[in-house]
Design an enzyme around this catalytic site. Structure first.
Site, short mmCIF file in Angstrom:
data_model
loop_
_atom_site.label_atom_id
_atom_site.label_comp_id
_atom_site.label_asym_id
_atom_site.label_seq_id
_atom_site.Cartn_x
_atom_site.Cartn_y
_atom_site.Cartn_z
N LYS A 35 31.44 30.46 -29.21
CA LYS A 35 31.26 31.67 -28.70
C LYS A 35 29.85 32.46 -29.50
CE LYS A 35 34.40 33.64 -32.47
NZ LYS A 35 35.87 34.14 -32.79
N TYR A 256 9.04 50.51 -49.13
CA TYR A 256 9.45 51.82 -48.64
C TYR A 256 10.31 52.63 -50.03
CZ TYR A 256 7.53 51.55 -44.07
OH TYR A 256 6.86 51.56 -42.95
C1 LIG Z 1 36.14 33.00 -33.49
C2 LIG Z 1 37.47 32.45 -33.52
C3 LIG Z 1 37.84 31.18 -34.30
C4 LIG Z 1 36.66 30.37 -35.16
O1 LIG Z 1 36.83 31.28 -36.16
P1 LIG Z 1 36.02 30.74 -37.65
O2 LIG Z 1 36.36 31.52 -38.81
O3 LIG Z 1 34.87 30.81 -37.42
O4 LIG Z 1 36.44 29.34 -37.63
C5 LIG Z 1 39.03 30.61 -34.14
N1 LIG Z 1 39.85 31.04 -33.21
C6 LIG Z 1 39.92 32.12 -32.64
C7 LIG Z 1 40.65 32.72 -31.74
C8 LIG Z 1 38.52 32.92 -32.80
O5 LIG Z 1 38.37 33.92 -31.99
#
Ligand SMILES: *Cc1c(COP(=O)(O)O)cnc(C)c1O
Length: 365
Positions: A35, A256
């Protein structure tokens, strides 16, 4: 010459990290979670390193199309399921498996016309209180789904809120186990933190684990554990170069808000990297950075296009010197993204997802 900043993606590191996930998965199949454009690495760029996975899990229909366009014919799972009824047509066409987390999604499936029944993952809200059916509503959701001609196999899924933290997984595991005790179907519970930290938990059974952050070379439980502790390798390097140096006298200030004052004579370097590249603005003085592979720290505030680094440990450095913001430096030096994130009050996830579109990305190799 273009501005010298660049991000590198390391396919060999992705493949290595995925193998680490498999080693901890106790025989379960492994979803590579891609994702958010493969956590900022780019789906197409990450695909090569992750193609030994058993499936790809993501959120976006457009990302699902991209993973199919890479030539992937195996399982693809939509982690939030369909956002509207017509998404189901693309699921049918691309053979996507999808999460079902609410009764509205069951309604859409019941109204969907398809020749090929869908593989679905029914999600339980076992305590995270984000998505899923409450334990007491789970069984009736399962029965309704299982009776639909549009549905092939129903798998069972939940997500842990504290797999990386002291509270752990026991309370959610108990809720899940109780509500699913005599239900058939494959199970998917573990994210990266649960894979690494709770892989040997006697009550935890996975047929599929969901490996996200660990695949990209960030420890889900930093600073308690580091990528070295988990044998993970950085899958992304962000590097740039020095474009100027300055000689400071005691009392001189940097950047800054004059947030840094030199206490002694010292030399600093100015790096072509700022918050408009995705480097965290909240990283204060002392955030680790490598100059020509030598570890030093930032000084003063990060500005939009530049930041300053202390050159005291690297007197040889000058204009053109390589600066590694995170990842792999020259000569095998490593700087975990987690260290930079920690110094900025955030997590590796956020930094890798936030590399800005203006930063050119190249696949190393
Ligand atoms: C993003 C996600 C994962 C992966 O999580 P990590 O902590 O990056 O391993 C697993 N299951 C779901 C439902 C997610 O949304």
């Amino acid at each position: 010459m273009p501005r010298p900043i660049e991000a590198l993606v390391h396919p060999a590191a992705l493949a290595h990290n995925l193998a680490v996930a498999r080693r901890h998965a106790g025989g379960a199949r492994v979803w590579a979670v891609v994702k958010a454009n493969a956590y900022g690495h780019g789906i197409e760029r990450a695909f090569e390193g992750l193609k030994a996975a058993d499936g790809f899990a993501l959120l976006d229909l457009a990302e699902a199309e991209r993973i199919r366009a890479c030539g992937w014919r195996g399982p693809v799972l939509l982690l939030e399921g369909c956002f509207e009824p017509r998404d189901l047509e693309l699921c049918s066409r691309l053979n996507l498996w999808h999460v079902v987390h609410c009764s509205e999604q069951i309604d859409s499936l019941a109204a969907h016309k398809t020749h090929e029944p869908h593989r679905v993952f029914l999600k339980m809200n076992s305590g995270m209180n984000r998505l899923g059916f409450a334990p007491q509503a789970f069984r009736s959701a399962w029965a309704r789904l299982n009776a639909l001609p549009q549905v092939d196999e129903v798998s069972l899924m939940t997500h842990f809120s504290d797999a990386d933290a002291p509270r752990g997984i026991a309370h959610q595991l108990a809720a899940f186990a109780e509500a699913t005790a005599d239900l058939p179907g494959e199970r998917s519970l573990s994210n990266s933190a649960a894979i690494l930290r709770h892989g040997a938990h006697p009550g935890l059974h996975n047929d599929w684990v969901r490996a996200g952050i660990l695949a990209y070379g960030s420890a889900p439980d930093f600073p308690e554990r580091t990528i070295a502790d988990w044998d993970l390798q950085p899958a992304m390097t962000l590097h740039s170069r020095l474009i100027a140096t300055q000689q400071l006298q005691p009392g001189d200030t940097v950047g800054y808000g004059s947030r840094f004052t030199a206490e002694r004579a010292m030399r600093i370097g100015i790096v072509a990297c700022g918050y408009a590249d995705g480097y965290p603005r909240h990283a204060g003085t002392g955030t680790p950075v490598l100059v020509d592979g030598i570890r030093t720290g930032t000084v003063g505030r990060v500005s939009m296009d530049m930041l300053a680094v202390d050159l005291s440990p690297c007197p040889e450095a000058g204009i053109g010197s390589t600066v590694t913001l995170w990842g792999r430096g020259p000569g095998g030096a490593l700087l975990a993204i987690d260290e930079v994130a920690h110094a900025a009050g955030t997590i590796g996830y956020e930094l890798m997802c936030a590399v800005a579109p203006r930063v050119p990305v190249r696949v190393a190799g």
